[in-house]
Design a protein around this motif. Structure first.
Motif, PDB file in Angstrom:
ATOM      1  N   ASP A  65      62.288  49.252  56.509  1.00  0.00           N
ATOM      2  CA  ASP A  65      62.001  47.835  56.782  1.00  0.00           C
ATOM      3  C   ASP A  65      61.513  47.211  55.481  1.00  0.00           C
ATOM      4  O   ASP A  65      60.323  47.235  55.174  1.00  0.00           O
ATOM      5  N   VAL A  66      62.445  46.706  54.699  1.00  0.00           N
ATOM      6  CA  VAL A  66      62.109  46.091  53.409  1.00  0.00           C
ATOM      7  C   VAL A  66      62.669  44.672  53.366  1.00  0.00           C
ATOM      8  O   VAL A  66      63.713  44.387  53.946  1.00  0.00           O
ATOM      9  N   THR A  67      61.946  43.802  52.692  1.00  0.00           N
ATOM     10  CA  THR A  67      62.403  42.437  52.481  1.00  0.00           C
ATOM     11  C   THR A  67      62.481  42.198  50.982  1.00  0.00           C
ATOM     12  O   THR A  67      61.498  42.411  50.263  1.00  0.00           O
ATOM     13  N   LEU A  68      63.646  41.769  50.527  1.00  0.00           N
ATOM     14  CA  LEU A  68      63.881  41.519  49.106  1.00  0.00           C
ATOM     15  C   LEU A  68      63.940  40.017  48.867  1.00  0.00           C
ATOM     16  O   LEU A  68      64.676  39.295  49.556  1.00  0.00           O
ATOM     17  N   ASN A  69      63.176  39.553  47.906  1.00  0.00           N
ATOM     18  CA  ASN A  69      63.216  38.154  47.491  1.00  0.00           C
ATOM     19  C   ASN A  69      64.338  38.022  46.472  1.00  0.00           C
ATOM     20  O   ASN A  69      64.194  38.424  45.317  1.00  0.00           O
TER      21      ASN A  69
ATOM     22  N   THR B 149      65.208  40.927  39.429  1.00  0.00           N
ATOM     23  CA  THR B 149      65.593  42.293  39.781  1.00  0.00           C
ATOM     24  C   THR B 149      66.774  42.324  40.748  1.00  0.00           C
ATOM     25  O   THR B 149      67.622  43.206  40.676  1.00  0.00           O
ATOM     26  N   TYR B 150      66.834  41.347  41.640  1.00  0.00           N
ATOM     27  CA  TYR B 150      67.858  41.340  42.687  1.00  0.00           C
ATOM     28  C   TYR B 150      68.990  40.366  42.390  1.00  0.00           C
ATOM     29  O   TYR B 150      69.805  40.069  43.254  1.00  0.00           O
ATOM     30  N   GLN B 151      69.066  39.865  41.157  1.00  0.00           N
ATOM     31  CA  GLN B 151      70.085  38.911  40.754  1.00  0.00           C
ATOM     32  C   GLN B 151      71.514  39.408  40.994  1.00  0.00           C
ATOM     33  O   GLN B 151      72.373  38.609  41.344  1.00  0.00           O
ATOM     34  N   PRO B 152      71.808  40.706  40.860  1.00  0.00           N
ATOM     35  CA  PRO B 152      73.187  41.150  41.150  1.00  0.00           C
ATOM     36  C   PRO B 152      73.648  40.804  42.567  1.00  0.00           C
ATOM     37  O   PRO B 152      74.847  40.649  42.800  1.00  0.00           O
ATOM     38  N   LEU B 153      72.724  40.637  43.493  1.00  0.00           N
ATOM     39  CA  LEU B 153      73.103  40.316  44.868  1.00  0.00           C
ATOM     40  C   LEU B 153      73.383  38.831  45.080  1.00  0.00           C
ATOM     41  O   LEU B 153      73.722  38.418  46.182  1.00  0.00           O
ATOM     42  N   SER B 154      73.262  38.027  44.029  1.00  0.00           N
ATOM     43  CA  SER B 154      73.506  36.590  44.178  1.00  0.00           C
ATOM     44  C   SER B 154      74.997  36.265  44.203  1.00  0.00           C
ATOM     45  O   SER B 154      75.379  35.156  44.557  1.00  0.00           O
ATOM     46  N   LEU B 155      75.830  37.218  43.840  1.00  0.00           N
ATOM     47  CA  LEU B 155      77.277  36.999  43.790  1.00  0.00           C
ATOM     48  C   LEU B 155      77.986  37.806  44.872  1.00  0.00           C
ATOM     49  O   LEU B 155      77.557  38.915  45.208  1.00  0.00           O
TER      50      LEU B 155
END
Length: 144
Positions: free
Chosen positions: A35-39, A44-50
């Motif tokens: 159960d994790v929430t990523l902002n 760090t999570y910029q690769p998921l923006s595409l």
């Protein structure tokens, strides 16, 4: 005669039941609490923006998580344990940057970003987790 038929019927049912019960010693990916929430606003999570963006999140799951944006605002998350032999720490998947497939360094199995085996010896799909995207907060929750 009815007793003999009843005995034969019960014997047949018992035989079929015992033959149907096999000892399945398959090595399964254990169920662990996730159960994790990523902002997704964080660098760090910029690769998921595409769309088709992917990243490895090692802090959750059995062997870590692989997270992938499969379509606009649609995400998939899988455990990084190779389904060929998940209990062996060597069977932790890595991203092959040349092919964008997940690869097991031990058995050379490959998996598509959708979690399905692309090349064996592994034949089972990766363990998946639920994802919930909040567009207003730009956060992604991964849970089981």
């Amino acid at each position: 005669m009815p007793t003999a038929i009843r005995f034969l019927s019960l014997s047949l049912v018992f035989t079929l039941l015992t033959l149907g019960c096999k000892d399945d010693r398959r090595d399964w990916v254990p169920n662990v609490f996730v159960d994790v929430t990523l902002n997704l606003n964080l660098p760090t999570y910029q690769p998921l923006s595409l769309v088709n963006g992917m990243l490895i999140y090692p802090q959750a799951g059995y062997r870590g998580l692989f997270i992938h944006q499969s379509a606009f605002q649609e995400f998939k998350a899988f455990d990084l344990a190779c389904t060929q032999q998940p209990s062996d720490p060597c069977h932790t998947l890595v991203i092959d940057t040349a092919t964008l497939l997940l690869q097991c360094p031990c058995c050379s199995s490959r998996f598509s970003p959708d979690g399905f085996p692309a090349r064996g010896p592994a034949t089972l799909a990766l363990k998946s987790y639920r994802t919930y995207y909040s567009p207003s907060a730009n956060t992604l929750r991964v849970t089981n």
